[in-house]
Design a protein around this motif. Sequence first.
Motif, mmCIF file in Angstrom:
data_model
loop_
_atom_site.group_PDB
_atom_site.id
_atom_site.type_symbol
_atom_site.label_atom_id
_atom_site.label_comp_id
_atom_site.label_asym_id
_atom_site.label_seq_id
_atom_site.Cartn_x
_atom_site.Cartn_y
_atom_site.Cartn_z
ATOM 1 N N ILE A 1 0.853 -1.187 0.000
ATOM 2 C CA ILE A 1 0.000 0.000 0.000
ATOM 3 C C ILE A 1 0.896 1.246 0.000
ATOM 4 O O ILE A 1 1.706 1.436 0.911
ATOM 5 N N VAL A 2 0.769 2.075 -1.033
ATOM 6 C CA VAL A 2 1.557 3.304 -1.147
ATOM 7 C C VAL A 2 0.618 4.494 -1.000
ATOM 8 O O VAL A 2 -0.391 4.592 -1.707
ATOM 9 N N LEU A 3 0.953 5.398 -0.070
ATOM 10 C CA LEU A 3 0.067 6.513 0.278
ATOM 11 C C LEU A 3 0.647 7.888 -0.028
ATOM 12 O O LEU A 3 -0.059 8.887 0.049
ATOM 13 N N GLY A 4 1.945 7.970 -0.311
ATOM 14 C CA GLY A 4 2.586 9.277 -0.439
ATOM 15 C C GLY A 4 2.973 9.818 0.930
ATOM 16 O O GLY A 4 2.886 9.125 1.946
ATOM 17 N N GLY A 5 3.418 11.071 0.975
ATOM 18 C CA GLY A 5 3.815 11.678 2.242
ATOM 19 C C GLY A 5 2.628 11.936 3.151
ATOM 20 O O GLY A 5 1.542 12.289 2.686
ATOM 21 N N TRP A 6 2.832 11.777 4.456
ATOM 22 C CA TRP A 6 1.766 12.030 5.444
ATOM 23 C C TRP A 6 1.815 13.504 5.841
ATOM 24 O O TRP A 6 2.655 13.926 6.625
ATOM 25 N N PHE A 7 0.898 14.298 5.323
ATOM 26 C CA PHE A 7 0.997 15.738 5.565
ATOM 27 C C PHE A 7 0.636 16.122 6.999
ATOM 28 O O PHE A 7 1.229 17.043 7.567
ATOM 29 N N ASP A 8 -0.321 15.438 7.619
ATOM 30 C CA ASP A 8 -0.691 15.814 8.990
ATOM 31 C C ASP A 8 0.421 15.474 9.974
ATOM 32 O O ASP A 8 0.828 16.292 10.800
ATOM 33 N N VAL B 1 2.655 16.666 -5.676
ATOM 34 C CA VAL B 1 3.101 15.557 -4.831
ATOM 35 C C VAL B 1 1.875 14.879 -4.228
ATOM 36 O O VAL B 1 0.958 15.555 -3.742
ATOM 37 N N SER B 2 1.850 13.568 -4.271
ATOM 38 C CA SER B 2 0.749 12.814 -3.663
ATOM 39 C C SER B 2 0.939 12.793 -2.153
ATOM 40 O O SER B 2 2.003 12.406 -1.659
ATOM 41 N N ILE B 3 -0.085 13.227 -1.408
ATOM 42 C CA ILE B 3 -0.005 13.291 0.053
ATOM 43 C C ILE B 3 -1.288 12.722 0.665
ATOM 44 O O ILE B 3 -2.334 12.680 0.028
ATOM 45 N N SER B 4 -1.181 12.294 1.922
ATOM 46 C CA SER B 4 -2.311 11.675 2.620
ATOM 47 C C SER B 4 -2.263 11.970 4.103
ATOM 48 O O SER B 4 -1.224 12.355 4.644
ATOM 49 N N ARG B 5 -3.402 11.746 4.755
ATOM 50 C CA ARG B 5 -3.440 11.697 6.215
ATOM 51 C C ARG B 5 -2.887 10.344 6.674
ATOM 52 O O ARG B 5 -3.019 9.347 5.962
ATOM 53 N N ILE C 1 0.775 -3.854 -6.082
ATOM 54 C CA ILE C 1 0.887 -2.576 -5.372
ATOM 55 C C ILE C 1 -0.425 -1.830 -5.545
ATOM 56 O O ILE C 1 -0.977 -1.779 -6.643
ATOM 57 N N ALA C 2 -0.928 -1.263 -4.455
ATOM 58 C CA ALA C 2 -2.157 -0.476 -4.508
ATOM 59 C C ALA C 2 -1.815 0.959 -4.089
ATOM 60 O O ALA C 2 -1.286 1.181 -2.991
ATOM 61 N N TYR C 3 -2.100 1.900 -4.964
ATOM 62 C CA TYR C 3 -1.773 3.304 -4.727
ATOM 63 C C TYR C 3 -3.021 4.067 -4.287
ATOM 64 O O TYR C 3 -4.048 4.060 -4.980
ATOM 65 N N PHE C 4 -2.911 4.704 -3.139
ATOM 66 C CA PHE C 4 -3.997 5.529 -2.611
ATOM 67 C C PHE C 4 -3.390 6.859 -2.139
ATOM 68 O O PHE C 4 -2.296 6.876 -1.572
ATOM 69 N N ALA C 5 -4.080 7.950 -2.324
ATOM 70 C CA ALA C 5 -3.648 9.229 -1.745
ATOM 71 C C ALA C 5 -4.872 10.105 -1.571
ATOM 72 O O ALA C 5 -5.850 9.986 -2.312
ATOM 73 N N ASP C 6 -4.819 10.979 -0.583
ATOM 74 C CA ASP C 6 -5.922 11.920 -0.387
ATOM 75 C C ASP C 6 -5.895 13.032 -1.424
ATOM 76 O O ASP C 6 -6.930 13.456 -1.923
ATOM 77 N N HIS C 7 -4.672 13.507 -1.750
ATOM 78 C CA HIS C 7 -4.554 14.665 -2.637
ATOM 79 C C HIS C 7 -3.264 14.561 -3.453
ATOM 80 O O HIS C 7 -2.326 13.870 -3.068
ATOM 81 N N ALA C 8 -3.228 15.278 -4.558
ATOM 82 C CA ALA C 8 -1.990 15.565 -5.286
ATOM 83 C C ALA C 8 -1.952 17.072 -5.443
ATOM 84 O O ALA C 8 -2.827 17.670 -6.085
ATOM 85 N N VAL C 9 -0.967 17.705 -4.822
ATOM 86 C CA VAL C 9 -0.955 19.164 -4.749
ATOM 87 C C VAL C 9 0.473 19.669 -4.873
ATOM 88 O O VAL C 9 1.428 19.029 -4.416
ATOM 89 N N SER C 10 0.640 20.825 -5.505
ATOM 90 C CA SER C 10 1.966 21.430 -5.630
ATOM 91 C C SER C 10 2.205 22.403 -4.476
ATOM 92 O O SER C 10 1.266 22.828 -3.790
ATOM 93 N N THR C 11 3.468 22.771 -4.286
ATOM 94 C CA THR C 11 3.788 23.753 -3.239
ATOM 95 C C THR C 11 3.141 25.097 -3.546
ATOM 96 O O THR C 11 2.637 25.774 -2.645
ATOM 97 N N ASN C 12 3.132 25.497 -4.804
ATOM 98 C CA ASN C 12 2.503 26.771 -5.153
ATOM 99 C C ASN C 12 1.008 26.763 -4.854
ATOM 100 O O ASN C 12 0.443 27.771 -4.419
ATOM 101 N N GLU C 13 0.384 25.617 -5.056
ATOM 102 C CA GLU C 13 -1.034 25.499 -4.700
ATOM 103 C C GLU C 13 -1.214 25.577 -3.188
ATOM 104 O O GLU C 13 -2.168 26.209 -2.694
ATOM 105 N N LEU C 14 -0.303 24.949 -2.421
ATOM 106 C CA LEU C 14 -0.372 25.034 -0.958
ATOM 107 C C LEU C 14 -0.210 26.480 -0.495
ATOM 108 O O LEU C 14 -0.891 26.925 0.436
ATOM 109 N N ILE C 15 0.709 27.196 -1.111
ATOM 110 C CA ILE C 15 0.916 28.606 -0.761
ATOM 111 C C ILE C 15 -0.378 29.396 -0.951
ATOM 112 O O ILE C 15 -0.793 30.160 -0.072
ATOM 113 N N ASP C 16 -1.034 29.194 -2.076
ATOM 114 C CA ASP C 16 -2.285 29.907 -2.355
ATOM 115 C C ASP C 16 -3.382 29.516 -1.364
ATOM 116 O O ASP C 16 -4.152 30.377 -0.909
ATOM 117 N N ILE C 17 -3.449 28.230 -1.028
ATOM 118 C CA ILE C 17 -4.471 27.764 -0.077
ATOM 119 C C ILE C 17 -4.275 28.424 1.279
ATOM 120 O O ILE C 17 -5.224 28.935 1.890
#
Length: 309
Positions: free
Chosen positions: A143-150, A177-181, A203-219
Amino acid sequence: MSSIKAVAVLGATGNVGKVAVPALLSAGFVVTIIARPESTSTYPEGVAIKSSSYDDLKTLTEALKGQDAIVEAFNPAAAQHQSIIVQAALAAGVSRLITPDFSTDSFSPHSAEVLIFEPKHKAQKELEKLTSSPDCTLSWTAIVLGGWFDWGIETGFFWVDKKKRTITRFGSGNQKVSISRVGLAGETIVTVLQNPDKYRNRIAYFADHAVSTNELIDIIKEFSPAGEWSVVDIPLEEFKKEGFALWDEDTKKGVTTRLFSKAYTILGTAAVFDEENRYDGDFTHKQEPGFGRPIESLKEDLKKLLGYA
């Protein structure tokens, strides 16, 4: 209906284990925690506790008898015991193994270049070797989830630093970048074990979001006072070179515990932000259909994590 009912968890007190155990219990699985003999941890009610080292084939085999599945929720360093764990699972009659992944994509074709995935790659090779027989009764799922942002924000390993009120932008900041809780680990373990045929030997790929740093800055600018956050720009190639230099330096010093070293963190970060997505930091193209969360949920999570809600 799933044939898997009894599930053993290795690494129950780690980040993945802490969310996996309650998720499995809530879903109706019978959970057994395999604790190391030296463990002094306390565990949730409703689980059986058995004691075994991961490198003790006889004891581990006995502890795994009667289990339908194993969840390897331990950190990457413990993947060195994969050969013994798989042998014990085979001897005990376990039918499914959830491998110790849950983070960024160590299966990416170029991932060996990053160096930090070596323990996982060795574990993957051991699993493949021991289960390659056509009549093997043990199957697996990664199971691949990406980085855990929380978790990353709370512990200071994410590129959004809530204490310094800085957002680090590596390179252009446009690479998604694919990120998840962390909680998604528990949710997807349940999904996989409830649908074992669907996720058999893959392999099973799951992620909550795919977001760029520039998008995070705007959010973040949307809900924070003007000027509260500053952006720190880091040239990606120079950052990557620093990581390799530190890795070589640690090697010369005989460092064996790489996890969370400065070199480990730099190389892992540089890989996910690669401008050409060479290491599949954004694995949207491989993600399981029907999974992912709306961007509004990320905004709400960030508000809470950063102290705005």
